[in-house]
Scaffold this motif. Structure first.
Motif, PDB file in Angstrom:
ATOM      1  N   GLN A   1      82.061 -10.950  93.940  1.00 36.02           N
ATOM      2  CA  GLN A   1      81.355 -12.042  94.641  1.00 36.02           C
ATOM      3  C   GLN A   1      80.605 -11.559  95.891  1.00 36.02           C
ATOM      4  O   GLN A   1      79.957 -12.364  96.573  1.00 36.02           O
ATOM      5  CB  GLN A   1      82.377 -13.113  95.102  1.00 36.02           C
ATOM      6  CG  GLN A   1      83.356 -13.587  94.061  1.00 36.02           C
ATOM      7  CD  GLN A   1      84.641 -12.761  94.034  1.00 36.02           C
ATOM      8  OE1 GLN A   1      84.835 -11.867  94.842  1.00 36.02           O
ATOM      9  NE2 GLN A   1      85.518 -13.051  93.066  1.00 36.02           N
ATOM     10  N   TRP A   2      80.694 -10.275  96.261  1.00 33.75           N
ATOM     11  CA  TRP A   2      80.300  -9.849  97.619  1.00 33.75           C
ATOM     12  C   TRP A   2      79.844  -8.393  97.610  1.00 33.75           C
ATOM     13  O   TRP A   2      80.518  -7.530  97.031  1.00 33.75           O
ATOM     14  CB  TRP A   2      81.541 -10.023  98.493  1.00 33.75           C
ATOM     15  CG  TRP A   2      81.451  -9.708  99.942  1.00 33.75           C
ATOM     16  CD1 TRP A   2      80.341  -9.638 100.752  1.00 33.75           C
ATOM     17  CD2 TRP A   2      82.575  -9.440 100.799  1.00 33.75           C
ATOM     18  NE1 TRP A   2      80.706  -9.350 102.046  1.00 33.75           N
ATOM     19  CE2 TRP A   2      82.073  -9.229 102.109  1.00 33.75           C
ATOM     20  CE3 TRP A   2      83.945  -9.396 100.610  1.00 33.75           C
ATOM     21  CZ2 TRP A   2      82.899  -8.949 103.192  1.00 33.75           C
ATOM     22  CZ3 TRP A   2      84.770  -9.123 101.673  1.00 33.75           C
ATOM     23  CH2 TRP A   2      84.239  -8.892 102.964  1.00 33.75           C
ATOM     24  N   THR A   3      78.671  -8.131  98.219  1.00 37.08           N
ATOM     25  CA  THR A   3      78.224  -6.751  98.350  1.00 37.08           C
ATOM     26  C   THR A   3      78.069  -6.392  99.822  1.00 37.08           C
ATOM     27  O   THR A   3      77.658  -7.226 100.645  1.00 37.08           O
ATOM     28  CB  THR A   3      76.890  -6.492  97.627  1.00 37.08           C
ATOM     29  OG1 THR A   3      76.496  -5.123  97.863  1.00 37.08           O
ATOM     30  CG2 THR A   3      75.767  -7.404  98.112  1.00 37.08           C
ATOM     31  N   PHE A   4      78.393  -5.154 100.148  1.00 34.56           N
ATOM     32  CA  PHE A   4      78.257  -4.677 101.530  1.00 34.56           C
ATOM     33  C   PHE A   4      76.812  -4.181 101.727  1.00 34.56           C
ATOM     34  O   PHE A   4      76.565  -3.007 101.934  1.00 34.56           O
ATOM     35  CB  PHE A   4      79.255  -3.555 101.803  1.00 34.56           C
ATOM     36  CG  PHE A   4      80.693  -3.921 101.550  1.00 34.56           C
ATOM     37  CD1 PHE A   4      81.481  -3.139 100.706  1.00 34.56           C
ATOM     38  CD2 PHE A   4      81.261  -5.050 102.133  1.00 34.56           C
ATOM     39  CE1 PHE A   4      82.821  -3.464 100.469  1.00 34.56           C
ATOM     40  CE2 PHE A   4      82.586  -5.384 101.893  1.00 34.56           C
ATOM     41  CZ  PHE A   4      83.365  -4.598 101.068  1.00 34.56           C
ATOM     42  N   ALA A   5      75.922  -5.144 101.651  1.00 33.47           N
ATOM     43  CA  ALA A   5      74.483  -4.856 101.785  1.00 33.47           C
ATOM     44  C   ALA A   5      73.823  -6.140 102.294  1.00 33.47           C
ATOM     45  O   ALA A   5      74.359  -7.214 102.070  1.00 33.47           O
ATOM     46  CB  ALA A   5      73.887  -4.478 100.426  1.00 33.47           C
ATOM     47  N   PRO A   6      72.694  -6.026 103.027  1.00 30.27           N
ATOM     48  CA  PRO A   6      71.887  -4.832 103.267  1.00 30.27           C
ATOM     49  C   PRO A   6      72.330  -4.066 104.508  1.00 30.27           C
ATOM     50  O   PRO A   6      72.784  -4.651 105.481  1.00 30.27           O
ATOM     51  CB  PRO A   6      70.491  -5.409 103.505  1.00 30.27           C
ATOM     52  CG  PRO A   6      70.749  -6.719 104.178  1.00 30.27           C
ATOM     53  CD  PRO A   6      71.980  -7.271 103.519  1.00 30.27           C
ATOM     54  N   CYS A   7      72.140  -2.739 104.432  1.00 29.67           N
ATOM     55  CA  CYS A   7      72.222  -1.951 105.664  1.00 29.67           C
ATOM     56  C   CYS A   7      70.901  -2.163 106.397  1.00 29.67           C
ATOM     57  O   CYS A   7      69.845  -1.823 105.883  1.00 29.67           O
ATOM     58  CB  CYS A   7      72.429  -0.475 105.315  1.00 29.67           C
ATOM     59  SG  CYS A   7      72.409   0.597 106.760  1.00 29.67           S
ATOM     60  N   VAL A   8      70.982  -2.728 107.605  1.00 27.10           N
ATOM     61  CA  VAL A   8      69.755  -3.005 108.372  1.00 27.10           C
ATOM     62  C   VAL A   8      69.653  -2.061 109.571  1.00 27.10           C
ATOM     63  O   VAL A   8      69.092  -2.412 110.610  1.00 27.10           O
ATOM     64  CB  VAL A   8      69.671  -4.486 108.803  1.00 27.10           C
ATOM     65  CG1 VAL A   8      69.401  -5.376 107.619  1.00 27.10           C
ATOM     66  CG2 VAL A   8      70.931  -4.918 109.556  1.00 27.10           C
ATOM     67  N   ALA A   9      70.206  -0.864 109.351  1.00 23.21           N
ATOM     68  CA  ALA A   9      70.097   0.173 110.388  1.00 23.21           C
ATOM     69  C   ALA A   9      68.623   0.473 110.665  1.00 23.21           C
ATOM     70  O   ALA A   9      67.795   0.458 109.742  1.00 23.21           O
ATOM     71  CB  ALA A   9      70.790   1.443 109.922  1.00 23.21           C
ATOM     72  N   VAL A  10      68.303   0.763 111.892  1.00 23.71           N
ATOM     73  CA  VAL A  10      66.951   1.215 112.263  1.00 23.71           C
ATOM     74  C   VAL A  10      67.108   2.696 112.611  1.00 23.71           C
ATOM     75  O   VAL A  10      67.530   3.041 113.711  1.00 23.71           O
ATOM     76  CB  VAL A  10      66.406   0.423 113.468  1.00 23.71           C
ATOM     77  CG1 VAL A  10      64.998   0.888 113.832  1.00 23.71           C
ATOM     78  CG2 VAL A  10      66.391  -1.078 113.139  1.00 23.71           C
ATOM     79  N   CYS A  11      66.824   3.571 111.624  1.00 24.94           N
ATOM     80  CA  CYS A  11      67.096   4.996 111.798  1.00 24.94           C
ATOM     81  C   CYS A  11      66.059   5.637 112.718  1.00 24.94           C
ATOM     82  O   CYS A  11      64.867   5.644 112.418  1.00 24.94           O
ATOM     83  CB  CYS A  11      67.081   5.706 110.445  1.00 24.94           C
ATOM     84  SG  CYS A  11      67.344   7.475 110.603  1.00 24.94           S
ATOM     85  N   ARG A  12      66.537   6.163 113.829  1.00 25.41           N
ATOM     86  CA  ARG A  12      65.636   6.735 114.831  1.00 25.41           C
ATOM     87  C   ARG A  12      65.642   8.261 114.814  1.00 25.41           C
ATOM     88  O   ARG A  12      64.920   8.895 115.572  1.00 25.41           O
ATOM     89  CB  ARG A  12      66.023   6.236 116.235  1.00 25.41           C
ATOM     90  CG  ARG A  12      66.079   4.717 116.355  1.00 25.41           C
ATOM     91  CD  ARG A  12      64.721   4.080 116.270  1.00 25.41           C
ATOM     92  NE  ARG A  12      63.968   4.237 117.533  1.00 25.41           N
ATOM     93  CZ  ARG A  12      62.720   3.850 117.689  1.00 25.41           C
ATOM     94  NH1 ARG A  12      62.063   3.301 116.688  1.00 25.41           N
ATOM     95  NH2 ARG A  12      62.103   4.015 118.844  1.00 25.41           N
ATOM     96  N   ASP A  13      66.488   8.844 113.942  1.00 23.03           N
ATOM     97  CA  ASP A  13      66.561  10.308 113.890  1.00 23.03           C
ATOM     98  C   ASP A  13      66.950  10.728 112.471  1.00 23.03           C
ATOM     99  O   ASP A  13      68.058  10.447 112.019  1.00 23.03           O
ATOM    100  CB  ASP A  13      67.620  10.807 114.896  1.00 23.03           C
ATOM    101  CG  ASP A  13      67.541  12.307 115.085  1.00 23.03           C
ATOM    102  OD1 ASP A  13      67.703  12.785 116.224  1.00 23.03           O
ATOM    103  OD2 ASP A  13      67.340  13.023 114.082  1.00 23.03           O
TER     104      ASP A  13
END
Ligand SMILES: O=[N+]([O-])c1ccc(O[C@@H]2O[C@@H](CO)[C@H](O)[C@H](S[C@@H]3O[C@H](CO)[C@@H](O)[C@H](O)[C@H]3O)[C@@H]2O)cc1
Length: 612
Positions: free
Chosen positions: A144-156
């Motif tokens: 019933q559940w996904t660990f998404a979305p990753c909304v990281a803002v990758c700076r490196d």
């Protein structure tokens, strides 16, 4: 008859908040504490689920039942649900999994491009459709559940999770939060801000915005490291995408392993409670990351020690559910004791359990606790693979097209006598899927059904064309002559998290040497399969005729050929800065003296040989 009236919490017609209050009022302290526990599938026993009433189960990346077939997954989840429903109050579990680019733990599932490629595609509607397809494939396994979305803002890009980030630009990440609506469904216009939403128990799954907050901004890109910035920078760069996820009714948020100016997110009351729940008004629940609370005592004490202290610090900071995942009974004993001694106020437990129950009631899991076998055939179905192929095509970024303005190198000719295809990543489904695919770190080889880049090229060229393939072209082959052109496919081997942290971003397996050897003799297109920009030396760039960034495209390699042979044009634009040298890192659009090899937003189309 009155004596047998249905309790309000079991009445699907009753308002959610009425059901929450009723059920909360019936629970013992131990049952409340157990609802706050998420345990790994390998320890989800009858004692844990029926006797003790753990609230949730997950599979860690790569942890899978039996032969990882869809039916095997559904049987496992349904079996656990039956155990949970046999508990005293019959509270069903939520089962969570990392379906982060399709239902990637399941053999035969459609594997979409990883987020960095979707950032290159820049298509919010595409993200919504990917969310829809992913939700169906996850639901087909009873989850019933996904660990998404990753909304990281990758700076490196040295960060091992760079590919899980859509972009270094927070506005681009914000625009792609539309995947939440695809996963959960579209909330009505009058949906209360911050309140969790789920549109359909049959076709939608709960989403999880992660990792709150600043996971992509750590010093030198060190995974689970320290993000050093002002509150305003934290809010503007790393927190902004959570506003968009909440505006779409995101049901859960996962805390980050990382620190903000030295303070661990997992025990940061200011950010978890005052900001996320207070200022931003989040009404779903916050879950810890894997063993995230075990690290709270570091560096003063070893990870996993002083567990009671760690639990107190995290729960009092505002953590609602703990991804334990193995120390459940120890956790339960400590948490009950901490409330009995007053170190954790009962009101904090009630707030956490209220949030968890709210999400469970809006998820429909009380009324529909089991999988729907009619959905099983949707896993890896043709329609979803065509959607993934579209996503692959839109994610391709053309960085060089011809050695001069007047002679574009692409599209490749289909009906030529002989072409050479070489490179470690030309014929490897596992490599093109990257991490979080079947295995936690990913793998090489035919890990799941799909189309490799070599297979896609063979499928696209004319019947008269001879395709010569060698993973590492020998001098004899290169010198054998009569090749109209060569396609060299190089890149990174799959990785995830800290395993992917790198300070050296050169092309692995001496990729640059192979490129140079081939390009000295044969007109050459280079395709880079990677989770981030890799070093392209000037002399290599000058030698080659064309360069395409393919990111981590997933199972549908035909999407690459669609561009190479001109069926559709390139539309992808760089979502991250392509550095000249790792000595420049971190380098982000907007920096003073910004002088990358290719800037954010760069990308040619087929009929341009320069981006002017
Ligand atoms: O052998 N080692 O050295 C090792 C090290 C770390 C490990 O740590 C563990 O490995 C993975 C596989 O067991 C787990 O999935 C998690 S990942 C974590 O947990 C969540 C659930 O999967 C995801 O949503 C988050 O986004 C992610 O940050 C953990 O990092 C495992 C093994």
């Amino acid at each position: 008859a009155q004596g047998h009236a249905m309790p309000p919490y079991k009445d699907a017609s009753a308002p959610v908040e009425v059901r929450v209050r009723d059920l909360l009022g019936r629970m013992t302290l131990r049952e409340k504490a157990a609802q706050m526990a998420q345990i790994e599938r390998t320890v989800a026993s009858a004692r844990a689920l029926t006797e003790l009433g753990a609230g949730s189960v997950l599979n860690g990346g790569g942890s899978a039942p039996g032969d990882r077939s869809p039916a095997c997954w559904a049987d496992m989840v349904d079996g656990m649900q039956r155990l949970a429903l046999s508990s005293r109050l019959g509270v069903p579990i939520l089962y969570g999994t990392d379906a982060v680019h399709g239902h990637n733990n399941v053999f035969g599932a459609t594997v979409f491009p990883h987020n960095v490629g979707l950032g290159a595609a820049r298509d919010p509607e595409l993200l919504r459709r990917i969310g829809e397809a992913t939700a169906l494939e996850v639901r087909a396994t009873g989850i019933q559940w996904t660990f998404a979305p990753c909304v990281a803002v990758c700076r490196d890009p040295r960060w091992g999770r760079c590919y899980e980030s859509y972009s270094e630009d927070p506005e681009m990440v914000r625009s792609l939060a539309t995947i939440v609506t695809g996963l959960q469904g579209e909330p009505p216009a009058d949906h209360p801000h911050g309140y969790p939403f789920l549109g359909s128990v049959r076709e939608k799954v709960l989403a999880c915005a992660k990792h709150f907050v600043g996971d992509g901004g750590t010093d030198r890109g060190i995974n689970e490291g320290n993000t050093i910035c002002s509150y305003d920078e934290l809010e503007d760069i790393h927190m902004a995408p959570y506003l968009d996820c909440m505006a779409q009714g995101v049901a859960t948020v996962m805390a980050s392993h990382s620190k903000w100016n030295g303070e661990r997110l997992h025990s940061c009351r200011c950010l978890l409670t005052d900001v996320l729940k207070g200022k931003l008004g989040f009404k779903g629940f916050v879950i810890s990351d894997w063993k995230g609370i075990d690290k709270i005592c570091e560096p003063r004490a070893p990870q996993g020690s002083e567990y009671r202290y760690c639990i107190a610090q995290s729960v009092n900071a505002g953590m609602d559910m703990i991804m334990i995942p193995y120390r459940f009974e120890e956790f339960l004993e400590h948490l009950v004791s901490l409330v009995e001694t007053g170190e954790i106020p009962l009101s904090r437990i009630d707030d956490a359990v209220e949030r968890i129950l709210r999400v469970k009631f809006i998820s429909g899991v009380f009324e529909h606790p089991f999988s729907d076998p009619s959905l099983l055939d949707i896993i890896g179905c043709k329609e979803h693979r065509l959607l993934a192929r579209e996503a692959v095509r839109k994610s391709m970024v053309l960085l060089k097209n011809g050695k001069n303005q007047k002679e574009p190198f692409l599209p490749l000719a289909k009906n030529v006598k002989r072409i050479l295809v070489t490179g470690t990543h030309a014929d490897d489904i596992g490599f093109q899927c990257g991490g979080w695919t079947v295995g936690w770190n990913g793998n090489s080889g035919k890990i799941t059904p799909g189309t490799s880049i070599l297979e896609a090229i063979k499928e696209s060229v004319g019947v008269q064309t001879e395709v010569v393939y060698e993973a590492c072209a020998t001098e004899a082959t290169i010198e054998s002559g009569e090749f109209s052109y060569a396609v060299v496919v190089v890149g990174e081997v799959p990785y995830s998290e800290t395993v992917g942290d790198r300070t050296d971003l050169s092309i692995p397996f001496n990729g640059s040497d192979l490129i140079t050897r081939v390009a000295c003799t044969i007109p050459t297109l280079v395709i880079v399969v990677s989770g981030r920009p890799l070093d392209i030396e000037t002399q290599v760039l000058e030698k080659i005729d064309a360069l395409v960034a393919a990111w981590l495209p997933g199972t549908e390699g035909m999407g690459i050929a669609d561009c190479l042979f001109g069926h559709q044009d390139f539309v992808g634009k760089l979502p991250v800065t392509w550095h000249r040298s790792v000595d420049q890192l971190p380098i982000n659009s907007g920096d003073a003296n910004y002088d990358p090899l290719f800037p954010v937003g760069y990308g040619l189309n087929m009929f341009q040989s320069d981006d002017n």
